[in-house]
Design a protein around this motif. Structure first.
Motif, PDB file in Angstrom:
ATOM      1  N   CYS A  11     -56.643  39.229  68.792  1.00 60.82           N
ATOM      2  CA  CYS A  11     -56.629  38.449  67.547  1.00 60.82           C
ATOM      3  C   CYS A  11     -55.265  37.762  67.371  1.00 60.82           C
ATOM      4  O   CYS A  11     -54.225  38.417  67.391  1.00 60.82           O
ATOM      5  CB  CYS A  11     -56.897  39.389  66.374  1.00 60.82           C
ATOM      6  SG  CYS A  11     -56.448  38.685  64.774  1.00 60.82           S
ATOM      7  N   PRO A  12     -55.270  36.443  67.197  1.00 61.49           N
ATOM      8  CA  PRO A  12     -53.981  35.746  67.094  1.00 61.49           C
ATOM      9  C   PRO A  12     -53.158  36.172  65.872  1.00 61.49           C
ATOM     10  O   PRO A  12     -51.925  36.158  65.919  1.00 61.49           O
ATOM     11  CB  PRO A  12     -54.373  34.265  67.003  1.00 61.49           C
ATOM     12  CG  PRO A  12     -55.821  34.242  66.629  1.00 61.49           C
ATOM     13  CD  PRO A  12     -56.421  35.518  67.128  1.00 61.49           C
ATOM     14  N   TYR A  13     -53.833  36.555  64.806  1.00 65.24           N
ATOM     15  CA  TYR A  13     -53.093  37.027  63.623  1.00 65.24           C
ATOM     16  C   TYR A  13     -52.430  38.376  63.934  1.00 65.24           C
ATOM     17  O   TYR A  13     -51.301  38.632  63.513  1.00 65.24           O
ATOM     18  CB  TYR A  13     -54.034  37.208  62.431  1.00 65.24           C
ATOM     19  CG  TYR A  13     -54.751  35.960  61.987  1.00 65.24           C
ATOM     20  CD1 TYR A  13     -54.123  35.040  61.155  1.00 65.24           C
ATOM     21  CD2 TYR A  13     -56.057  35.709  62.373  1.00 65.24           C
ATOM     22  CE1 TYR A  13     -54.795  33.896  60.720  1.00 65.24           C
ATOM     23  CE2 TYR A  13     -56.732  34.570  61.945  1.00 65.24           C
ATOM     24  CZ  TYR A  13     -56.095  33.672  61.127  1.00 65.24           C
ATOM     25  OH  TYR A  13     -56.762  32.546  60.700  1.00 65.24           O
ATOM     26  N   ARG A  16     -49.364  37.884  66.252  1.00 63.05           N
ATOM     27  CA  ARG A  16     -48.119  37.460  65.590  1.00 63.05           C
ATOM     28  C   ARG A  16     -47.472  38.638  64.845  1.00 63.05           C
ATOM     29  O   ARG A  16     -46.250  38.777  64.832  1.00 63.05           O
ATOM     30  CB  ARG A  16     -48.352  36.253  64.671  1.00 63.05           C
ATOM     31  CG  ARG A  16     -49.303  36.493  63.535  1.00 63.05           C
ATOM     32  CD  ARG A  16     -49.187  35.507  62.344  1.00 63.05           C
ATOM     33  NE  ARG A  16     -49.499  34.126  62.529  1.00 63.05           N
ATOM     34  CZ  ARG A  16     -50.198  33.377  61.667  1.00 63.05           C
ATOM     35  NH1 ARG A  16     -50.696  33.929  60.559  1.00 63.05           N
ATOM     36  NH2 ARG A  16     -50.393  32.110  61.866  1.00 63.05           N
ATOM     37  N   LEU A  35     -63.748  44.746  66.064  1.00 61.47           N
ATOM     38  CA  LEU A  35     -64.125  43.989  64.871  1.00 61.47           C
ATOM     39  C   LEU A  35     -65.562  44.289  64.459  1.00 61.47           C
ATOM     40  O   LEU A  35     -65.906  44.242  63.283  1.00 61.47           O
ATOM     41  CB  LEU A  35     -63.940  42.490  65.114  1.00 61.47           C
ATOM     42  CG  LEU A  35     -62.483  42.020  65.263  1.00 61.47           C
ATOM     43  CD1 LEU A  35     -62.427  40.556  65.677  1.00 61.47           C
ATOM     44  CD2 LEU A  35     -61.701  42.238  63.978  1.00 61.47           C
ATOM     45  N   LYS A  48     -61.210  43.795  52.586  1.00 59.19           N
ATOM     46  CA  LYS A  48     -61.612  42.481  53.106  1.00 59.19           C
ATOM     47  C   LYS A  48     -61.896  42.524  54.603  1.00 59.19           C
ATOM     48  O   LYS A  48     -62.530  41.630  55.138  1.00 59.19           O
ATOM     49  CB  LYS A  48     -60.593  41.397  52.731  1.00 59.19           C
ATOM     50  CG  LYS A  48     -59.326  41.327  53.543  1.00 59.19           C
ATOM     51  CD  LYS A  48     -58.413  40.241  52.962  1.00 59.19           C
ATOM     52  CE  LYS A  48     -56.995  40.334  53.484  1.00 59.19           C
ATOM     53  NZ  LYS A  48     -56.713  39.471  54.618  1.00 59.19           N
ATOM     54  N   GLY A  49     -61.439  43.557  55.275  1.00 55.12           N
ATOM     55  CA  GLY A  49     -61.899  43.789  56.642  1.00 55.12           C
ATOM     56  C   GLY A  49     -61.368  42.853  57.701  1.00 55.12           C
ATOM     57  O   GLY A  49     -62.044  42.587  58.694  1.00 55.12           O
ATOM     58  N   THR A  50     -60.145  42.337  57.510  1.00 55.32           N
ATOM     59  CA  THR A  50     -59.544  41.548  58.586  1.00 55.32           C
ATOM     60  C   THR A  50     -58.349  42.306  59.147  1.00 55.32           C
ATOM     61  O   THR A  50     -57.759  43.143  58.461  1.00 55.32           O
ATOM     62  CB  THR A  50     -59.047  40.171  58.079  1.00 55.32           C
ATOM     63  OG1 THR A  50     -58.031  40.349  57.089  1.00 55.32           O
ATOM     64  CG2 THR A  50     -60.177  39.341  57.507  1.00 55.32           C
ATOM     65  N   VAL A  51     -58.035  42.014  60.400  1.00 50.26           N
ATOM     66  CA  VAL A  51     -56.806  42.553  60.997  1.00 50.26           C
ATOM     67  C   VAL A  51     -55.797  41.418  61.115  1.00 50.26           C
ATOM     68  O   VAL A  51     -56.197  40.250  61.243  1.00 50.26           O
ATOM     69  CB  VAL A  51     -57.063  43.167  62.395  1.00 50.26           C
ATOM     70  CG1 VAL A  51     -57.709  44.512  62.273  1.00 50.26           C
ATOM     71  CG2 VAL A  51     -57.843  42.235  63.301  1.00 50.26           C
ATOM     72  N   ASP A  63     -52.070  43.168  54.200  1.00 53.04           N
ATOM     73  CA  ASP A  63     -53.223  42.751  55.004  1.00 53.04           C
ATOM     74  C   ASP A  63     -53.273  41.251  55.241  1.00 53.04           C
ATOM     75  O   ASP A  63     -54.338  40.677  55.464  1.00 53.04           O
ATOM     76  CB  ASP A  63     -54.531  43.279  54.413  1.00 53.04           C
ATOM     77  CG  ASP A  63     -54.794  42.778  52.997  1.00 53.04           C
ATOM     78  OD1 ASP A  63     -54.031  41.902  52.515  1.00 53.04           O
ATOM     79  OD2 ASP A  63     -55.761  43.262  52.383  1.00 53.04           O
ATOM     80  N   GLU A  64     -52.100  40.638  55.202  1.00 51.04           N
ATOM     81  CA  GLU A  64     -51.962  39.244  55.634  1.00 51.04           C
ATOM     82  C   GLU A  64     -50.898  39.243  56.734  1.00 51.04           C
ATOM     83  O   GLU A  64     -49.793  39.776  56.545  1.00 51.04           O
ATOM     84  CB  GLU A  64     -51.515  38.346  54.477  1.00 51.04           C
ATOM     85  CG  GLU A  64     -52.627  37.990  53.512  1.00 51.04           C
ATOM     86  CD  GLU A  64     -53.722  37.151  54.160  1.00 51.04           C
ATOM     87  OE1 GLU A  64     -53.414  36.278  54.995  1.00 51.04           O
ATOM     88  OE2 GLU A  64     -54.902  37.394  53.845  1.00 51.04           O
ATOM     89  N   SER A  65     -51.237  38.613  57.861  1.00 57.44           N
ATOM     90  CA  SER A  65     -50.363  38.710  59.034  1.00 57.44           C
ATOM     91  C   SER A  65     -48.940  38.212  58.752  1.00 57.44           C
ATOM     92  O   SER A  65     -47.964  38.798  59.238  1.00 57.44           O
ATOM     93  CB  SER A  65     -50.971  37.943  60.208  1.00 57.44           C
ATOM     94  OG  SER A  65     -51.281  36.613  59.825  1.00 57.44           O
TER      95      SER A  65
HETATM   96  N1  LIG Z   1     -55.402  35.553  56.725  1.00 57.10           N
HETATM   97  C1  LIG Z   1     -55.575  36.717  57.559  1.00 57.10           C
HETATM   98  C2  LIG Z   1     -56.629  36.398  58.619  1.00 57.10           C
HETATM   99  C3  LIG Z   1     -56.877  37.541  59.594  1.00 57.10           C
HETATM  100  C4  LIG Z   1     -58.200  37.365  60.349  1.00 57.10           C
HETATM  101  O1  LIG Z   1     -59.052  36.547  59.983  1.00 57.10           O
HETATM  102  N2  LIG Z   1     -58.388  38.143  61.423  1.00 57.10           N
HETATM  103  C5  LIG Z   1     -59.646  38.109  62.101  1.00 57.10           C
HETATM  104  C6  LIG Z   1     -59.537  38.484  63.573  1.00 57.10           C
HETATM  105  S1  LIG Z   1     -58.703  37.304  64.549  1.00 57.10           S
HETATM  106  C7  LIG Z   1     -60.568  39.149  61.505  1.00 57.10           C
HETATM  107  O2  LIG Z   1     -60.153  40.272  61.289  1.00 57.10           O
HETATM  108  N3  LIG Z   1     -61.818  38.780  61.219  1.00 57.10           N
HETATM  109  C8  LIG Z   1     -62.765  39.695  60.657  1.00 57.10           C
HETATM  110  C9  LIG Z   1     -63.976  39.859  61.517  1.00 57.10           C
HETATM  111  O3  LIG Z   1     -64.095  39.179  62.545  1.00 57.10           O
HETATM  112  O4  LIG Z   1     -64.805  40.708  61.172  1.00 57.10           O
HETATM  113  C10 LIG Z   1     -54.233  37.103  58.165  1.00 57.10           C
HETATM  114  O5  LIG Z   1     -53.356  36.218  58.292  1.00 57.10           O
HETATM  115  O6  LIG Z   1     -54.010  38.285  58.467  1.00 57.10           O
END
Ligand SMILES: N[C@@H](CCC(=O)N[C@@H](CS)C(=O)NCC(=O)O)C(=O)O
Length: 217
Positions: A11-13, A16, A35, A48-51, A63-65
């Motif tokens: 994951c690019p986020y 970083r 994921l 919100k479930g993002t990494v 939880d924001e990169s």
């Molecule tokens: N704005 C967030 C975006 C993070 C994001 O969207 N990560 C993706 C993976 S690259 C994710 O976790 N998506 C959730 C999913 O695919 O279920 C950040 O900067 O951390």
């Protein structure tokens, strides 16, 4: 107790965030996730479930990169990646990267899911941002000047993803300075270090540490 970083290797986020943490020399517990099967503990911390997600020992959750990056650099920033004088421009570039460029990148990468347009159309939309970066990099080795900084690290994982959709196209596209810059990051010890593979974390599994020297409270 160490901070816990939920991460997904590609994951690019997350890339970083890991780069900033590694560069800052902070040690965290790394929990590699899938994921498609997110651990309940991560979703409790950040529904919100993002990494990436960083859970600090005092219970705070980032939880924001870019927040994770800033957290690491606030602890240690030996080469001044956070240049206050450049912060407006950095924010603007990252907003464009995470906004329209990321949308075009997703359309280009998963063009079969967006049959309204051809992959070449989506690629051309993404190239608007690549051109902006190329022009900058014709004038200086890094996006904001002569030293690497926050914007370079925040943006290059996305350009990497764009380049990997069609490597043959990218290798002959009219972006020589962008390629130089991207290759510099891909070959950097920092990037290589943060791309080390970790087994997927399961509750109760052996703790896997990430980062180097200093523990952060
Ligand atoms: N704005 C967030 C975006 C993070 C994001 O969207 N990560 C993706 C993976 S690259 C994710 O976790 N998506 C959730 C999913 O695919 O279920 C950040 O900067 O951390």
């Amino acid at each position: 107790m160490l901070p816990v970083l939920y991460s997904f290797r590609r994951c690019p986020y997350a890339i970083r965030a890991r780069m900033a943490i590694h560069y800052a020399g902070v040690r965290v517990e790394l929990r590699e996730i899938l994921l498609k099967s997110k651990p309940p503990a991560m979703l409790v911390a950040s529904p919100k479930g993002t990494v990436p997600v960083l859970v600090l020992p005092d219970g705070r959750v980032l939880d924001e990169s870019c927040d994770v990056m800033r957290w690491g650099l606030a602890i240690h920033d030996p080469d001044n990646w956070m240049d206050p004088a450049a912060s407006r421009e950095v924010s603007r570039l990252i907003a464009e990267n995470d906004g329209s460029f990321k949308t075009h990148l997703d359309h280009y990468k998963y063009a079969d899911r967006y049959p309204e347009q051809t992959p070449a159309h989506y690629r051309a939309e993404g190239e608007v941002f690549l051109e902006t970066l190329e022009v900058r990099l014709q004038q200086r080795p890094f996006l904001l000047g002569y030293q690497p900084g926050f914007a370079d690290v925040a943006i290059f994982p996305f350009v990497r993803q764009f380049s990997l959709v069609d490597p043959a196209w990218f290798s002959s596209a009219p972006y020589p300075e962008l390629r130089r810059w991207l290759n510099g990051w891909l070959n950097s010890p920092l990037f290589v270090a943060v791309m080390e593979k970790y087994p997927v974390w399961q509750d109760g599994a052996v703790v896997r540490y990430f980062g180097c020297t200093a523990d952060a409270g």
